[in-house]
Design a protein around this motif. Structure first.
Motif, PDB file in Angstrom:
ATOM      1  N   UNK A 125       6.075  27.709   0.860  1.00  0.00           N
ATOM      2  CA  UNK A 125       4.840  26.952   0.656  1.00  0.00           C
ATOM      3  C   UNK A 125       5.213  25.593   0.079  1.00  0.00           C
ATOM      4  N   UNK A 126       5.004  24.545   0.858  1.00  0.00           N
ATOM      5  CA  UNK A 126       5.381  23.215   0.411  1.00  0.00           C
ATOM      6  C   UNK A 126       4.651  22.742  -0.824  1.00  0.00           C
ATOM      7  N   UNK A 127       3.540  23.384  -1.178  1.00  0.00           N
ATOM      8  CA  UNK A 127       2.796  23.001  -2.367  1.00  0.00           C
ATOM      9  C   UNK A 127       3.357  23.633  -3.631  1.00  0.00           C
ATOM     10  N   UNK A 128       4.288  24.555  -3.493  1.00  0.00           N
ATOM     11  CA  UNK A 128       4.822  25.250  -4.659  1.00  0.00           C
ATOM     12  C   UNK A 128       6.132  24.590  -5.102  1.00  0.00           C
ATOM     13  N   UNK A 129       6.266  24.277  -6.375  1.00  0.00           N
ATOM     14  CA  UNK A 129       7.463  23.556  -6.822  1.00  0.00           C
ATOM     15  C   UNK A 129       8.760  24.313  -6.574  1.00  0.00           C
ATOM     16  N   UNK A 130       8.720  25.651  -6.585  1.00  0.00           N
ATOM     17  CA  UNK A 130       9.944  26.415  -6.353  1.00  0.00           C
ATOM     18  C   UNK A 130      10.391  26.376  -4.894  1.00  0.00           C
ATOM     19  N   UNK A 131       9.475  26.055  -3.985  1.00  0.00           N
ATOM     20  CA  UNK A 131       9.798  26.003  -2.547  1.00  0.00           C
ATOM     21  C   UNK A 131      10.038  24.587  -2.056  1.00  0.00           C
ATOM     22  N   UNK A 132       9.627  23.595  -2.827  1.00  0.00           N
ATOM     23  CA  UNK A 132       9.454  22.249  -2.275  1.00  0.00           C
ATOM     24  C   UNK A 132      10.732  21.655  -1.697  1.00  0.00           C
TER      25      UNK A 132
ATOM     26  N   UNK B 253       0.849  -1.188   0.000  1.00  0.00           N
ATOM     27  CA  UNK B 253       0.000   0.000   0.000  1.00  0.00           C
ATOM     28  C   UNK B 253       0.882   1.234   0.000  1.00  0.00           C
ATOM     29  N   UNK B 254       0.575   2.172  -0.905  1.00  0.00           N
ATOM     30  CA  UNK B 254       1.338   3.417  -0.977  1.00  0.00           C
ATOM     31  C   UNK B 254       0.731   4.446  -0.035  1.00  0.00           C
ATOM     32  N   UNK B 255       1.562   5.293   0.596  1.00  0.00           N
ATOM     33  CA  UNK B 255       1.015   6.335   1.485  1.00  0.00           C
ATOM     34  C   UNK B 255       0.190   7.323   0.690  1.00  0.00           C
ATOM     35  N   UNK B 256      -0.823   7.852   1.347  1.00  0.00           N
ATOM     36  CA  UNK B 256      -1.683   8.851   0.726  1.00  0.00           C
ATOM     37  C   UNK B 256      -0.882  10.105   0.424  1.00  0.00           C
ATOM     38  N   UNK B 257      -0.955  10.628  -0.814  1.00  0.00           N
ATOM     39  CA  UNK B 257      -0.223  11.867  -1.114  1.00  0.00           C
ATOM     40  C   UNK B 257      -0.698  12.997  -0.200  1.00  0.00           C
ATOM     41  N   UNK B 258       0.247  13.802   0.287  1.00  0.00           N
ATOM     42  CA  UNK B 258      -0.095  14.918   1.165  1.00  0.00           C
ATOM     43  C   UNK B 258      -0.723  16.037   0.356  1.00  0.00           C
ATOM     44  N   UNK B 259      -1.867  16.531   0.793  1.00  0.00           N
ATOM     45  CA  UNK B 259      -2.559  17.608   0.108  1.00  0.00           C
ATOM     46  C   UNK B 259      -2.095  18.955   0.635  1.00  0.00           C
ATOM     47  N   UNK B 260      -2.124  19.958  -0.211  1.00  0.00           N
ATOM     48  CA  UNK B 260      -1.702  21.300   0.193  1.00  0.00           C
ATOM     49  C   UNK B 260      -2.735  21.934   1.089  1.00  0.00           C
ATOM     50  N   UNK B 261      -2.304  22.750   2.053  1.00  0.00           N
ATOM     51  CA  UNK B 261      -3.257  23.535   2.821  1.00  0.00           C
ATOM     52  C   UNK B 261      -3.837  24.617   1.917  1.00  0.00           C
ATOM     53  N   UNK B 262      -4.858  25.326   2.368  1.00  0.00           N
ATOM     54  CA  UNK B 262      -5.462  26.350   1.521  1.00  0.00           C
ATOM     55  C   UNK B 262      -4.583  27.593   1.427  1.00  0.00           C
ATOM     56  N   UNK B 263      -3.397  27.450   0.820  1.00  0.00           N
ATOM     57  CA  UNK B 263      -2.523  28.583   0.586  1.00  0.00           C
ATOM     58  C   UNK B 263      -2.599  28.939  -0.890  1.00  0.00           C
ATOM     59  N   UNK B 264      -1.638  29.717  -1.360  1.00  0.00           N
ATOM     60  CA  UNK B 264      -1.736  30.260  -2.701  1.00  0.00           C
ATOM     61  C   UNK B 264      -1.726  29.179  -3.778  1.00  0.00           C
TER      62      UNK B 264
ATOM     63  N   UNK C 126      -1.593  25.111  -5.508  1.00  0.00           N
ATOM     64  CA  UNK C 126      -2.258  23.816  -5.399  1.00  0.00           C
ATOM     65  C   UNK C 126      -1.524  22.772  -6.225  1.00  0.00           C
ATOM     66  N   UNK C 127      -0.217  22.850  -6.245  1.00  0.00           N
ATOM     67  CA  UNK C 127       0.565  21.961  -7.073  1.00  0.00           C
ATOM     68  C   UNK C 127       0.471  20.526  -6.580  1.00  0.00           C
ATOM     69  N   UNK C 128       0.524  19.567  -7.520  1.00  0.00           N
ATOM     70  CA  UNK C 128       0.465  18.148  -7.158  1.00  0.00           C
ATOM     71  C   UNK C 128       1.623  17.774  -6.246  1.00  0.00           C
ATOM     72  N   UNK C 129       1.356  16.862  -5.315  1.00  0.00           N
ATOM     73  CA  UNK C 129       2.363  16.424  -4.356  1.00  0.00           C
ATOM     74  C   UNK C 129       2.826  14.997  -4.657  1.00  0.00           C
ATOM     75  N   UNK C 130       2.690  14.535  -5.881  1.00  0.00           N
ATOM     76  CA  UNK C 130       2.972  13.130  -6.151  1.00  0.00           C
ATOM     77  C   UNK C 130       4.416  12.753  -5.867  1.00  0.00           C
ATOM     78  N   UNK C 131       5.330  13.738  -5.869  1.00  0.00           N
ATOM     79  CA  UNK C 131       6.732  13.433  -5.607  1.00  0.00           C
ATOM     80  C   UNK C 131       7.099  13.543  -4.137  1.00  0.00           C
TER      81      UNK C 131
END
Length: 422
Positions: free
Chosen positions: A80-87, A1-12, A14-19
């Protein structure tokens, strides 16, 4: 079983978190290896919890301080952990040994924009954070967690240590109290996604949480100058409680371990520490920053000293000095040991050779430290002190032992802060 991808909080963003899950899992493993290598992590159950608790869910963003120590107003940048430039930077930070800064001035947490904090929003001070992982691990190991034990956390913040405790104790055994409505809702939402069965209660941490008392283990993530009676009352027979005793200087705190025997007798041991949890809201630390320019301009009158520079790891001495020479704070940004009494406009600056000291102002700060050091030496250089919490009332006495050479002092009361929500 793969862990559930982490979803972004309601910040600016909404980039995918598949990685993220794979990278976060590797970083958790690296974190555990570091903690084991330096001897901090020794408990097998807590090790398993550190490997399994997904920090990226609990810490979806983080503030980074851009300006140096003592610079006001503070320049902040939000990752913002949901943003690719910050990840990448965000993932490295939340799996580092640093405290993770999450909330400025009690702000709402559901619409924080990423990037530099500019304009009128600039500045402010942190009102919630996740304590650095080594300190959290040491604290959780000190209370000796185990399956089925009732656990209370006070000032839980984003809930990282609560999640670790819940993983060890099991579903339905861990509850945290958080004063700030925004942070309580934020932590509750994120903890629910981890599905650990941990509970977050919004309320005054000084009152504990009587609804589920007594507790086998109590951990306070906030420093207090005096132990609230409710905390002692809610500790079960055989229980253990850990808190920081906040002194007026951030560099000389104490760590207090309270145990209740099976027969109900309360014992408390106080130990000096290099760092501790931040004090409760409304408690004001002393600071040397405002006097730094004056100290540099006029270090004071030089004289010989009979006290060699006490080592930084003489925590038993520095803790005693916080109480027996009150009102002092060390300026760790100074080039040589500098002790300041900011409320009195006095200071002492040790010479580079350690044989002389410069003193300035109405208090001879260094003479006071010489006196405390001599008393500490006569008392046997104690590292630990006993605290009398037997009556659970206003007066709490501290002593290094019996006999005429022992050190003694009384903890200051909570006073007007006793009704302050945490």
């Amino acid at each position: 079983m793969h862990p559930e991808p982490a979803l972004a909080p309601p910040t600016v963003s909404r980039t995918s978190f598949t990685d993220v899950p794979l990278a976060a899992g590797a970083l958790r493993a690296d974190l555990v290896r570091r903690l084991e290598a330096d001897g901090t992590l020794t408990d097998a159950r807590l090790r398993a919890a550190l490997l399994s608790v997904r920090r990226e869910v609990l810490l979806p963003y983080a503030y980074v301080r851009e300006s140096g120590p003592g610079v006001e107003p503070i320049d902040w940048r939000l990752l913002d952990g949901a943003h690719p430039d910050d990840r990448e930077e965000w993932l490295d930070l939340i799996h580092s040994d640093a405290s993770i800064l999450l909330q400025r001035d009690g702000e709402p947490l559901d619409a924080l924009p990423r990037g530099p904090v500019r304009g009128p929003a600039r500045g402010g001070h942190m009102t919630s954070m996740s304590t650095c992982t080594p300190a959290s691990v040491e604290a959780l190991q000190a209370v000796e967690l185990g399956p089925g034990l009732g656990y209370l956390e006070l000032g839980t913040g984003p809930g990282v240590s609560l999640a670790l405790a819940a993983t060890v104790t099991g579903r339905g055994h861990a509850v945290g109290v958080e004063r700030d409505a925004h942070m309580a809702a934020f932590a509750r939402r994120n903890l629910d996604r981890l599905d650990l069965g941990a509970e977050i209660v919004e309320g005054d941490a000084l009152e504990g949480h009587a609804a589920r008392a007594p507790y086998d283990r109590i951990h306070s993530g906030i420093g207090v100058p005096h132990v609230p009676a409710a905390w002692v009352d809610q500790l079960a027979p055989g229980g253990r409680m850990l808190t920081t005793l906040a002194t007026r200087t951030p560099s000389w705190p104490g760590q207090l371990l309270v145990t209740r025997t099976r027969a109900g007798h309360v014992e408390a041991e106080l130990r000096g520490r290099p760092t501790g949890y931040r004090p409760l809201l409304g408690y004001r630390w002393l600071s040397a920053v405002e006097l730094r320019a004056r100290v540099a301009a006029d270090p004071g009158t030089e004289r010989a000293t009979r006290l060699a520079p006490p080592p930084d790891d003489a925590h038993g001495f520095w803790l005693a000095a916080a109480y027996l020479a009150p009102g002092l704070v060390r300026d760790f940004q100074a080039g040589t040991m500098t002790i300041v009494a900011p409320e009195d406009g006095a200071w002492a600056v040790l010479g580079p050779d350690g044989d002389t000291v410069r003193v300035h102002g109405p208090r001879d700060v260094w003479a006071e430290l010489e006196t405390v050091h001599a008393r500490w030496e006569r008392a046997g250089r104690p590292d630990t002190y006993r605290v009398d919490l037997a009556d659970g009332a206003a007066t709490q006495h501290v002593t290094s032992g019996a006999g005429p050479k022992a050190l003694h002092w009384t903890l200051p009361p909570l006073g007007t802060l006793s009704g302050q929500a945490l």
